[in-house]
Write a protein that holds these residues in place. Structure first.
Motif, PDB file in Angstrom:
ATOM      1  N   GLU A  49      72.001  87.325  70.355  1.00 22.75           N
ATOM      2  CA  GLU A  49      73.333  87.930  70.315  1.00 22.75           C
ATOM      3  C   GLU A  49      73.964  87.514  68.994  1.00 22.75           C
ATOM      4  OE1 GLU A  49      75.453  88.066  74.154  1.00 22.75           O
ATOM      5  OE2 GLU A  49      77.165  87.351  72.993  1.00 22.75           O
ATOM      6  N   GLY A  50      74.318  88.482  68.165  1.00 18.57           N
ATOM      7  CA  GLY A  50      74.859  88.120  66.853  1.00 18.57           C
ATOM      8  C   GLY A  50      75.715  89.199  66.237  1.00 18.57           C
ATOM      9  N   ARG A  51      76.144  88.925  65.022  1.00 21.26           N
ATOM     10  CA  ARG A  51      77.007  89.874  64.292  1.00 21.26           C
ATOM     11  C   ARG A  51      76.526  89.962  62.844  1.00 21.26           C
ATOM     12  NH1 ARG A  51      82.074  90.046  67.286  1.00 21.26           N
ATOM     13  NH2 ARG A  51      81.995  88.476  68.904  1.00 21.26           N
ATOM     14  N   THR A  52      76.759  91.124  62.252  1.00 20.47           N
ATOM     15  CA  THR A  52      76.418  91.282  60.839  1.00 20.47           C
ATOM     16  C   THR A  52      77.661  91.030  59.988  1.00 20.47           C
ATOM     17  OG1 THR A  52      76.950  93.622  60.818  1.00 20.47           O
ATOM     18  CG2 THR A  52      74.681  93.032  61.349  1.00 20.47           C
ATOM     19  N   SER A  53      77.449  90.728  58.723  1.00 20.14           N
ATOM     20  CA  SER A  53      78.589  90.484  57.832  1.00 20.14           C
ATOM     21  C   SER A  53      79.332  91.788  57.536  1.00 20.14           C
ATOM     22  CB  SER A  53      78.106  89.832  56.538  1.00 20.14           C
ATOM     23  OG  SER A  53      77.087  90.625  55.975  1.00 20.14           O
ATOM     24  N   GLU A  54      78.617  92.932  57.590  1.00 17.74           N
ATOM     25  CA  GLU A  54      79.255  94.219  57.307  1.00 17.74           C
ATOM     26  C   GLU A  54      80.141  94.687  58.451  1.00 17.74           C
ATOM     27  OE1 GLU A  54      76.240  93.490  56.527  1.00 17.74           O
ATOM     28  OE2 GLU A  54      75.992  93.966  54.409  1.00 17.74           O
ATOM     29  N   GLN A  55      79.699  94.447  59.688  1.00 16.30           N
ATOM     30  CA  GLN A  55      80.479  94.889  60.856  1.00 16.30           C
ATOM     31  C   GLN A  55      80.685  93.696  61.787  1.00 16.30           C
ATOM     32  OE1 GLN A  55      77.426  98.149  61.271  1.00 16.30           O
ATOM     33  NE2 GLN A  55      79.180  99.200  62.158  1.00 16.30           N
ATOM     34  N   PRO A  56      81.581  92.783  61.410  1.00 13.72           N
ATOM     35  CA  PRO A  56      81.720  91.550  62.201  1.00 13.72           C
ATOM     36  C   PRO A  56      82.287  91.760  63.605  1.00 13.72           C
ATOM     37  CG  PRO A  56      83.296  91.603  60.370  1.00 13.72           C
ATOM     38  CD  PRO A  56      82.425  92.786  60.216  1.00 13.72           C
ATOM     39  N   ASP A  57      82.918  92.919  63.842  1.00 16.01           N
ATOM     40  CA  ASP A  57      83.474  93.142  65.174  1.00 16.01           C
ATOM     41  C   ASP A  57      82.455  93.775  66.139  1.00 16.01           C
ATOM     42  OD1 ASP A  57      83.562  95.189  63.366  1.00 16.01           O
ATOM     43  OD2 ASP A  57      85.169  96.287  64.401  1.00 16.01           O
ATOM     44  N   VAL A  58      81.277  94.127  65.649  1.00 19.21           N
ATOM     45  CA  VAL A  58      80.243  94.716  66.517  1.00 19.21           C
ATOM     46  C   VAL A  58      79.251  93.626  66.928  1.00 19.21           C
ATOM     47  CG1 VAL A  58      78.364  96.407  66.641  1.00 19.21           C
ATOM     48  CG2 VAL A  58      80.452  96.943  65.353  1.00 19.21           C
ATOM     49  N   VAL A  59      79.092  93.455  68.242  1.00 19.90           N
ATOM     50  CA  VAL A  59      78.136  92.458  68.751  1.00 19.90           C
ATOM     51  C   VAL A  59      76.764  93.129  68.927  1.00 19.90           C
ATOM     52  CG1 VAL A  59      77.582  90.880  70.639  1.00 19.90           C
ATOM     53  CG2 VAL A  59      79.963  91.209  69.933  1.00 19.90           C
ATOM     54  N   ILE A  60      75.772  92.521  68.325  1.00 15.68           N
ATOM     55  CA  ILE A  60      74.409  93.065  68.416  1.00 15.68           C
ATOM     56  C   ILE A  60      73.637  92.230  69.424  1.00 15.68           C
ATOM     57  CG2 ILE A  60      72.289  93.497  67.118  1.00 15.68           C
ATOM     58  CD1 ILE A  60      74.190  93.456  64.606  1.00 15.68           C
ATOM     59  N   ARG A  61      73.082  92.903  70.438  1.00 16.44           N
ATOM     60  CA  ARG A  61      72.264  92.206  71.431  1.00 16.44           C
ATOM     61  C   ARG A  61      70.856  92.787  71.403  1.00 16.44           C
ATOM     62  NH1 ARG A  61      77.036  93.076  74.129  1.00 16.44           N
ATOM     63  NH2 ARG A  61      78.219  91.189  74.605  1.00 16.44           N
ATOM     64  N   GLY A  62      69.905  91.938  71.684  1.00 21.62           N
ATOM     65  CA  GLY A  62      68.534  92.433  71.719  1.00 21.62           C
ATOM     66  C   GLY A  62      67.524  91.322  71.884  1.00 21.62           C
ATOM     67  N   GLY A  63      66.277  91.724  71.878  1.00 20.87           N
ATOM     68  CA  GLY A  63      65.189  90.760  72.024  1.00 20.87           C
ATOM     69  C   GLY A  63      64.691  90.317  70.657  1.00 20.87           C
ATOM     70  N   LEU A  64      64.546  89.033  70.529  1.00 19.05           N
ATOM     71  CA  LEU A  64      64.079  88.474  69.262  1.00 19.05           C
ATOM     72  C   LEU A  64      62.666  87.944  69.471  1.00 19.05           C
ATOM     73  CD1 LEU A  64      65.243  87.697  66.382  1.00 19.05           C
ATOM     74  CD2 LEU A  64      65.616  85.435  67.347  1.00 19.05           C
ATOM     75  N   GLU A  65      61.768  88.335  68.587  1.00 21.20           N
ATOM     76  CA  GLU A  65      60.389  87.828  68.656  1.00 21.20           C
ATOM     77  C   GLU A  65      59.927  87.462  67.268  1.00 21.20           C
ATOM     78  OE1 GLU A  65      57.075  89.671  70.822  1.00 21.20           O
ATOM     79  OE2 GLU A  65      58.652  90.865  71.792  1.00 21.20           O
ATOM     80  N   GLY A  66      59.313  86.321  67.138  1.00 26.35           N
ATOM     81  CA  GLY A  66      58.833  85.930  65.814  1.00 26.35           C
ATOM     82  C   GLY A  66      58.196  84.560  65.865  1.00 26.35           C
ATOM     83  N   HIS A  67      58.218  83.907  64.721  1.00 29.23           N
ATOM     84  CA  HIS A  67      57.587  82.584  64.676  1.00 29.23           C
ATOM     85  C   HIS A  67      58.237  81.702  63.619  1.00 29.23           C
ATOM     86  CE1 HIS A  67      55.496  83.682  60.972  1.00 29.23           C
ATOM     87  NE2 HIS A  67      55.343  84.853  61.521  1.00 29.23           N
ATOM     88  N   ILE A  68      58.100  80.426  63.826  1.00 27.98           N
ATOM     89  CA  ILE A  68      58.493  79.446  62.820  1.00 27.98           C
ATOM     90  C   ILE A  68      57.208  78.749  62.361  1.00 27.98           C
ATOM     91  CG2 ILE A  68      60.812  79.112  63.744  1.00 27.98           C
ATOM     92  CD1 ILE A  68      59.865  76.585  65.116  1.00 27.98           C
ATOM     93  N   PRO A  69      57.186  78.222  61.135  1.00 27.95           N
ATOM     94  CA  PRO A  69      55.929  77.586  60.691  1.00 27.95           C
ATOM     95  C   PRO A  69      55.659  76.280  61.455  1.00 27.95           C
ATOM     96  CG  PRO A  69      57.644  77.343  59.031  1.00 27.95           C
ATOM     97  CD  PRO A  69      58.217  78.211  60.110  1.00 27.95           C
ATOM     98  N   ARG A  70      54.383  76.050  61.697  1.00 29.48           N
ATOM     99  CA  ARG A  70      53.986  74.784  62.327  1.00 29.48           C
ATOM    100  C   ARG A  70      53.292  73.957  61.247  1.00 29.48           C
ATOM    101  NH1 ARG A  70      51.333  76.626  66.641  1.00 29.48           N
ATOM    102  NH2 ARG A  70      52.723  76.034  68.311  1.00 29.48           N
TER     103      ARG A  70
END
Lengths: 288, 71
Positions: free
Chosen positions: A187-208
Protein backbone atom coordinates in the motif's frame (compact mmCIF):
# COMPACT_ATOMS: atom_id res chain seq x y z
CA UNK A 1 56.70 -45.80 3.34
CA UNK A 2 58.28 -46.52 -0.06
CA UNK A 3 61.49 -44.78 -0.99
CA UNK A 4 60.98 -42.04 -3.57
CA UNK A 5 63.52 -40.09 -5.60
CA UNK A 6 61.21 -37.07 -5.77
CA UNK A 7 62.05 -34.74 -2.86
CA UNK A 8 58.85 -34.50 -0.80
CA UNK A 9 59.33 -31.56 1.51
CA UNK A 10 57.48 -32.30 4.77
CA UNK A 11 55.02 -34.85 3.30
CA UNK A 12 52.38 -34.60 6.06
CA UNK A 13 52.18 -30.83 5.84
CA UNK A 14 52.15 -31.03 2.03
CA UNK A 15 49.29 -33.51 2.16
CA UNK A 16 47.34 -31.17 4.44
CA UNK A 17 47.92 -28.29 2.02
CA UNK A 18 46.92 -30.53 -0.89
CA UNK A 19 43.68 -31.33 0.92
CA UNK A 20 42.89 -27.69 1.71
CA UNK A 21 43.56 -26.39 -1.81
CA UNK A 22 44.18 -28.83 -4.68
CA UNK A 23 47.69 -28.25 -5.98
CA UNK A 24 48.90 -26.22 -3.00
CA UNK A 25 50.79 -29.14 -1.46
CA UNK A 26 52.68 -29.67 -4.72
CA UNK A 27 53.36 -25.95 -4.99
CA UNK A 28 54.90 -26.14 -1.51
CA UNK A 29 57.03 -29.08 -2.68
CA UNK A 30 58.08 -27.04 -5.75
CA UNK A 31 56.47 -29.56 -8.12
CA UNK A 32 55.06 -26.77 -10.24
CA UNK A 33 53.74 -28.74 -13.22
CA UNK A 34 51.70 -30.98 -10.97
CA UNK A 35 50.57 -28.06 -8.82
CA UNK A 36 49.10 -26.32 -11.85
CA UNK A 37 47.67 -29.54 -13.30
CA UNK A 38 45.91 -30.54 -10.07
CA UNK A 39 44.64 -27.03 -9.36
CA UNK A 40 43.24 -26.50 -12.86
CA UNK A 41 41.75 -29.96 -13.27
CA UNK A 42 40.27 -30.42 -9.81
CA UNK A 43 39.13 -26.88 -9.06
CA UNK A 44 37.95 -26.48 -12.67
CA UNK A 45 35.84 -29.64 -12.42
CA UNK A 46 34.46 -28.64 -9.01
CA UNK A 47 33.44 -25.11 -9.94
CA UNK A 48 32.12 -26.20 -13.34
CA UNK A 49 29.87 -28.64 -11.47
CA UNK A 50 28.80 -25.84 -9.15
CA UNK A 51 27.92 -23.63 -12.14
CA UNK A 52 26.03 -26.38 -13.94
CA UNK A 53 24.04 -27.05 -10.76
CA UNK A 54 23.44 -23.32 -10.09
CA UNK A 55 25.39 -23.58 -6.82
CA UNK A 56 22.85 -25.99 -5.32
CA UNK A 57 24.67 -29.30 -5.67
CA UNK A 58 27.20 -29.12 -2.82
CA UNK A 59 25.62 -29.10 0.62
CA UNK A 60 25.61 -31.19 3.75
CA UNK A 61 22.53 -32.70 5.32
CA UNK A 62 22.72 -35.56 7.78
CA UNK A 63 19.39 -35.21 9.57
CA UNK A 64 17.50 -38.37 8.77
CA UNK A 65 18.35 -41.58 6.93
CA UNK A 66 16.52 -40.72 3.71
CA UNK A 67 17.85 -37.16 3.57
CA UNK A 68 21.57 -37.79 3.92
CA UNK A 69 23.83 -36.25 1.32
CA UNK A 70 26.16 -39.15 0.65
CA UNK A 71 27.56 -37.24 -2.33
CA UNK A 72 29.15 -34.83 0.14
CA UNK A 73 31.40 -37.65 1.39
CA UNK A 74 33.13 -37.39 -2.01
CA UNK A 75 32.81 -33.60 -2.46
CA UNK A 76 34.40 -33.02 0.97
CA UNK A 77 37.85 -33.99 -0.36
CA UNK A 78 38.08 -30.89 -2.54
CA UNK A 79 38.98 -29.13 0.71
CA UNK A 80 38.35 -25.46 1.42
CA UNK A 81 35.94 -24.89 -1.48
CA UNK A 82 33.65 -27.61 -0.07
CA UNK A 83 34.07 -27.04 3.66
CA UNK A 84 31.60 -24.13 3.99
CA UNK A 85 28.84 -26.71 3.43
CA UNK A 86 29.66 -28.19 6.86
CA UNK A 87 29.60 -24.77 8.49
CA UNK A 88 26.29 -23.83 6.84
CA UNK A 89 24.65 -27.05 8.03
CA UNK A 90 26.14 -27.40 11.48
CA UNK A 91 26.98 -23.93 12.78
CA UNK A 92 23.85 -22.04 11.73
CA UNK A 93 20.94 -21.46 14.06
CA UNK A 94 17.85 -23.39 12.98
CA UNK A 95 16.03 -20.03 12.87
CA UNK A 96 18.19 -19.02 9.91
CA UNK A 97 16.26 -21.57 7.82
CA UNK A 98 12.83 -20.34 8.90
CA UNK A 99 10.53 -18.67 6.39
CA UNK A 100 9.38 -15.16 7.44
CA UNK A 101 12.01 -14.88 10.15
CA UNK A 102 13.03 -11.24 10.65
CA UNK A 103 14.46 -10.77 14.15
CA UNK A 104 15.97 -7.31 13.65
CA UNK A 105 15.54 -4.45 11.18
CA UNK A 106 17.48 -4.54 7.94
CA UNK A 107 17.64 -2.35 4.85
CA UNK A 108 18.33 -3.80 1.44
CA UNK A 109 17.90 -3.25 -2.27
CA UNK A 110 14.67 -4.60 -3.71
CA UNK A 111 13.72 -5.50 -7.27
CA UNK A 112 10.40 -6.94 -8.31
CA UNK A 113 6.97 -6.32 -9.72
CA UNK A 114 3.87 -4.56 -8.45
CA UNK A 115 0.49 -5.89 -9.52
CA UNK A 116 -1.79 -3.04 -8.54
CA UNK A 117 -5.58 -3.01 -8.23
CA UNK A 118 -5.62 -0.40 -10.99
CA UNK A 119 -3.58 -1.43 -13.99
CA UNK A 120 -2.18 2.12 -14.35
CA UNK A 121 0.26 1.30 -11.60
CA UNK A 122 1.29 -2.18 -12.68
CA UNK A 123 4.93 -2.63 -13.47
CA UNK A 124 8.47 -3.38 -12.37
CA UNK A 125 9.53 -1.71 -9.15
CA UNK A 126 13.03 -1.25 -7.76
CA UNK A 127 14.37 0.60 -4.76
CA UNK A 128 15.27 0.25 -1.15
CA UNK A 129 13.26 -1.73 1.39
CA UNK A 130 13.53 -1.67 5.18
CA UNK A 131 12.27 -4.86 6.82
CA UNK A 132 11.60 -5.13 10.54
CA UNK A 133 9.59 -7.20 12.99
CA UNK A 134 6.09 -5.78 13.30
CA UNK A 135 6.19 -6.06 17.07
CA UNK A 136 8.86 -6.84 19.62
CA UNK A 137 9.21 -10.58 20.33
CA UNK A 138 7.32 -11.48 17.15
CA UNK A 139 10.14 -12.10 14.64
CA UNK A 140 7.93 -14.13 12.28
CA UNK A 141 5.52 -11.23 11.71
CA UNK A 142 7.43 -8.70 9.66
CA UNK A 143 6.62 -5.52 7.85
CA UNK A 144 8.50 -3.52 5.25
CA UNK A 145 8.82 0.04 4.06
CA UNK A 146 9.63 0.38 0.37
CA UNK A 147 10.90 3.47 -1.36
CA UNK A 148 11.77 3.33 -5.02
CA UNK A 149 10.83 3.79 -8.62
CA UNK A 150 7.86 2.19 -10.36
CA UNK A 151 7.93 1.73 -14.13
CA UNK A 152 4.39 2.35 -15.33
CA UNK A 153 3.06 2.47 -18.89
CA UNK A 154 3.30 6.26 -18.70
CA UNK A 155 6.85 6.26 -17.45
CA UNK A 156 8.77 5.98 -14.19
CA UNK A 157 7.29 7.38 -10.97
CA UNK A 158 8.67 7.68 -7.47
CA UNK A 159 6.72 5.53 -5.02
CA UNK A 160 6.75 4.93 -1.27
CA UNK A 161 4.71 2.56 0.80
CA UNK A 162 4.44 -0.31 3.24
CA UNK A 163 4.12 -4.06 3.03
CA UNK A 164 1.22 -5.14 5.24
CA UNK A 165 2.36 -7.26 8.22
CA UNK A 166 1.53 -10.94 7.89
CA UNK A 167 0.39 -10.53 4.28
CA UNK A 168 3.28 -12.14 2.52
CA UNK A 169 6.25 -14.38 2.58
CA UNK A 170 9.97 -13.88 3.03
CA UNK A 171 12.47 -16.60 2.18
CA UNK A 172 14.85 -17.83 4.90
CA UNK A 173 18.01 -15.94 5.72
CA UNK A 174 20.12 -18.92 4.62
CA UNK A 175 19.31 -20.73 1.37
CA UNK A 176 21.26 -21.74 -1.75
CA UNK A 177 20.24 -18.80 -3.93
CA UNK A 178 21.56 -15.28 -4.36
CA UNK A 179 17.99 -13.99 -4.42
CA UNK A 180 15.87 -13.91 -1.27
CA UNK A 181 12.27 -13.89 -2.44
CA UNK A 182 9.81 -11.52 -0.85
CA UNK A 183 6.10 -11.04 -1.49
CA UNK A 184 3.23 -9.29 0.24
CA UNK A 185 0.41 -6.82 0.01
CA UNK A 186 1.65 -3.33 -0.73
CA UNK A 187 0.00 0.00 0.00
CA UNK A 188 1.70 3.21 -1.09
CA UNK A 189 1.60 6.56 -2.82
CA UNK A 190 3.46 8.13 -5.70
CA UNK A 191 5.14 11.53 -5.54
CA UNK A 192 3.08 12.69 -8.56
CA UNK A 193 -0.31 11.78 -7.07
CA UNK A 194 0.15 11.76 -3.30
CA UNK A 195 -3.59 11.69 -2.61
CA UNK A 196 -4.10 8.41 -4.54
CA UNK A 197 -3.50 5.23 -2.53
CA UNK A 198 -2.07 2.40 -4.60
CA UNK A 199 -2.80 -1.13 -3.40
CA UNK A 200 -1.59 -4.35 -4.88
CA UNK A 201 0.55 -7.43 -4.67
CA UNK A 202 4.27 -7.00 -4.44
CA UNK A 203 6.61 -9.77 -5.60
CA UNK A 204 10.35 -9.63 -5.90
CA UNK A 205 13.59 -10.31 -4.15
CA UNK A 206 16.33 -8.80 -2.07
CA UNK A 207 19.96 -9.89 -2.47
CA UNK A 208 21.23 -12.65 -0.22
CA UNK A 209 24.92 -12.27 0.74
CA UNK A 210 27.28 -15.00 -0.43
CA UNK A 211 27.97 -16.16 3.13
CA UNK A 212 24.24 -16.93 3.43
CA UNK A 213 23.94 -18.70 0.09
CA UNK A 214 27.23 -20.49 -0.72
CA UNK A 215 26.70 -24.23 -0.17
CA UNK A 216 23.65 -23.61 2.01
CA UNK A 217 21.63 -26.77 2.55
CA UNK A 218 18.60 -27.53 0.41
CA UNK A 219 15.78 -28.15 2.87
CA UNK A 220 13.83 -31.30 2.19
CA UNK A 221 11.26 -31.16 4.97
CA UNK A 222 7.79 -31.38 3.54
CA UNK A 223 5.11 -29.87 5.75
CA UNK A 224 2.22 -31.66 4.12
CA UNK A 225 2.65 -34.44 1.56
CA UNK A 226 -1.00 -34.31 0.49
CA UNK A 227 -0.98 -30.56 -0.11
CA UNK A 228 1.70 -30.94 -2.81
CA UNK A 229 4.19 -28.83 -0.90
CA UNK A 230 7.46 -28.25 -2.76
CA UNK A 231 10.64 -28.47 -0.73
CA UNK A 232 13.87 -26.73 -1.73
CA UNK A 233 15.13 -30.03 -3.13
CA UNK A 234 11.94 -30.58 -5.15
CA UNK A 235 12.26 -27.07 -6.56
CA UNK A 236 15.93 -27.58 -7.48
CA UNK A 237 15.14 -30.83 -9.30
CA UNK A 238 12.19 -29.21 -11.06
CA UNK A 239 14.19 -26.19 -12.22
CA UNK A 240 17.49 -27.87 -13.03
CA UNK A 241 16.39 -31.28 -14.31
CA UNK A 242 19.35 -33.46 -15.23
CA UNK A 243 21.73 -30.53 -14.63
CA UNK A 244 21.33 -31.21 -10.91
CA UNK A 245 22.74 -34.74 -11.21
CA UNK A 246 25.36 -33.55 -13.69
CA UNK A 247 26.58 -30.95 -11.20
CA UNK A 248 26.63 -33.53 -8.39
CA UNK A 249 28.69 -35.92 -10.54
CA UNK A 250 31.24 -33.22 -11.52
CA UNK A 251 31.75 -32.09 -7.92
CA UNK A 252 31.96 -35.67 -6.62
CA UNK A 253 34.58 -36.58 -9.21
CA UNK A 254 36.59 -33.47 -8.29
CA UNK A 255 36.65 -34.58 -4.65
CA UNK A 256 37.66 -38.13 -5.52
CA UNK A 257 40.45 -36.90 -7.80
CA UNK A 258 41.87 -34.78 -5.00
CA UNK A 259 42.33 -37.94 -2.92
CA UNK A 260 44.85 -39.05 -5.59
CA UNK A 261 46.54 -35.62 -5.40
CA UNK A 262 46.73 -35.77 -1.58
CA UNK A 263 48.30 -39.22 -1.74
CA UNK A 264 50.77 -38.01 -4.35
CA UNK A 265 51.81 -35.15 -2.06
CA UNK A 266 52.20 -37.58 0.84
CA UNK A 267 53.95 -40.53 -0.83
CA UNK A 268 55.13 -39.30 -4.22
CA UNK A 269 54.15 -40.81 -7.56
CA UNK A 270 53.46 -44.52 -7.76
CA UNK A 271 56.12 -45.10 -10.43
CA UNK A 272 59.08 -42.94 -9.68
CA UNK A 273 62.22 -42.75 -11.80
CA UNK A 274 63.55 -46.24 -12.60
CA UNK A 275 60.50 -47.91 -11.10
CA UNK A 276 58.22 -46.38 -13.71
CA UNK A 277 55.84 -48.81 -15.30
CA UNK A 278 56.73 -49.63 -18.89
CA UNK A 279 60.27 -48.30 -18.54
CA UNK A 280 61.55 -51.31 -20.49
CA UNK A 281 59.11 -50.67 -23.31
CA UNK A 282 60.24 -47.07 -23.65
CA UNK A 283 64.06 -47.17 -23.47
CA UNK A 284 65.90 -43.91 -23.27
CA UNK A 285 67.96 -43.28 -26.44
CA UNK A 286 71.67 -43.97 -26.13
CA UNK A 287 73.88 -40.89 -26.17
CA UNK A 288 75.55 -40.25 -29.55
CA UNK B 1 35.59 -19.05 -19.27
CA UNK B 2 35.20 -22.71 -20.11
CA UNK B 3 32.68 -23.25 -17.30
CA UNK B 4 30.44 -20.64 -18.98
CA UNK B 5 30.62 -22.63 -22.18
CA UNK B 6 29.64 -25.71 -20.22
CA UNK B 7 26.75 -23.91 -18.64
CA UNK B 8 25.51 -22.76 -22.02
CA UNK B 9 25.84 -26.31 -23.28
CA UNK B 10 24.01 -27.71 -20.28
CA UNK B 11 21.09 -25.42 -20.93
CA UNK B 12 21.17 -25.89 -24.69
CA UNK B 13 20.46 -28.78 -26.99
CA UNK B 14 23.89 -30.43 -26.60
CA UNK B 15 23.42 -34.09 -25.65
CA UNK B 16 24.46 -34.75 -22.07
CA UNK B 17 26.89 -37.46 -23.22
CA UNK B 18 29.37 -34.78 -24.36
CA UNK B 19 29.92 -33.84 -20.74
CA UNK B 20 31.81 -37.11 -20.43
CA UNK B 21 34.63 -35.83 -22.67
CA UNK B 22 36.17 -33.22 -20.32
CA UNK B 23 35.63 -35.57 -17.40
CA UNK B 24 37.57 -38.31 -19.20
CA UNK B 25 40.41 -35.88 -19.94
CA UNK B 26 40.54 -34.56 -16.37
CA UNK B 27 40.40 -38.02 -14.81
CA UNK B 28 43.16 -39.26 -17.15
CA UNK B 29 45.40 -36.28 -16.39
CA UNK B 30 45.02 -36.48 -12.61
CA UNK B 31 45.34 -40.27 -12.53
CA UNK B 32 48.47 -40.19 -14.69
CA UNK B 33 49.92 -37.36 -12.60
CA UNK B 34 49.52 -39.51 -9.51
CA UNK B 35 51.43 -42.34 -11.24
CA UNK B 36 54.34 -40.45 -12.84
CA UNK B 37 56.46 -37.41 -12.19
CA UNK B 38 57.83 -36.30 -15.58
CA UNK B 39 55.44 -33.90 -17.39
CA UNK B 40 55.93 -35.46 -20.83
CA UNK B 41 55.26 -38.93 -19.48
CA UNK B 42 52.15 -37.69 -17.62
CA UNK B 43 50.75 -36.12 -20.79
CA UNK B 44 51.56 -39.16 -22.95
CA UNK B 45 50.02 -41.59 -20.47
CA UNK B 46 46.98 -39.33 -19.98
CA UNK B 47 46.41 -39.29 -23.73
CA UNK B 48 46.54 -43.07 -23.90
CA UNK B 49 44.25 -43.46 -20.90
CA UNK B 50 41.75 -40.97 -22.37
CA UNK B 51 41.60 -43.01 -25.57
CA UNK B 52 41.23 -46.25 -23.61
CA UNK B 53 38.37 -44.92 -21.47
CA UNK B 54 36.71 -43.25 -24.46
CA UNK B 55 37.05 -46.40 -26.54
CA UNK B 56 35.62 -48.56 -23.78
CA UNK B 57 32.65 -46.21 -23.35
CA UNK B 58 32.04 -46.12 -27.10
CA UNK B 59 32.14 -49.92 -27.13
CA UNK B 60 29.54 -50.10 -24.36
CA UNK B 61 27.44 -47.50 -26.22
CA UNK B 62 27.64 -49.53 -29.43
CA UNK B 63 26.65 -52.68 -27.55
CA UNK B 64 23.65 -50.93 -25.96
CA UNK B 65 22.59 -49.48 -29.31
CA UNK B 66 22.85 -52.93 -30.90
CA UNK B 67 20.89 -54.58 -28.07
CA UNK B 68 18.17 -51.95 -28.17
CA UNK B 69 17.86 -52.01 -31.97
CA UNK B 70 14.26 -52.50 -33.02
CA UNK B 71 12.82 -51.94 -29.54
Amino acid sequence: MPQTRVPLKDPMFSALLAFLVPGLGHFYQRRMFKAVLYAVCILGTFFTGMRIGHGQVVYFNWQSTENRTYAYLCQFWVGLPALPALAQAELRSSRAFDVNYMPKPMTSQFAGKLTAETSDFDGPIAGSITLRPHELNMPHLWTGKLSGELQTAKGPVKIEGDVTPGSGSLDPEVAPSEKRRLSGTFEGRTSEQPDVVIRGGLEGHIPRPIWNSYEAPLRDLRVNDFAGDQTDLDRAHFLLGSRFELGVVFTMIAGLLNILAIYDALEGPAYDGEEEEGAAAEPTPAPA
Amino acid sequence: MWSDLFLAAAEGPLPRIWFAVPLIVVISLVYSASRYEAPDRILRRAGRLSLTIGGFMLGVLALLVALSHGL
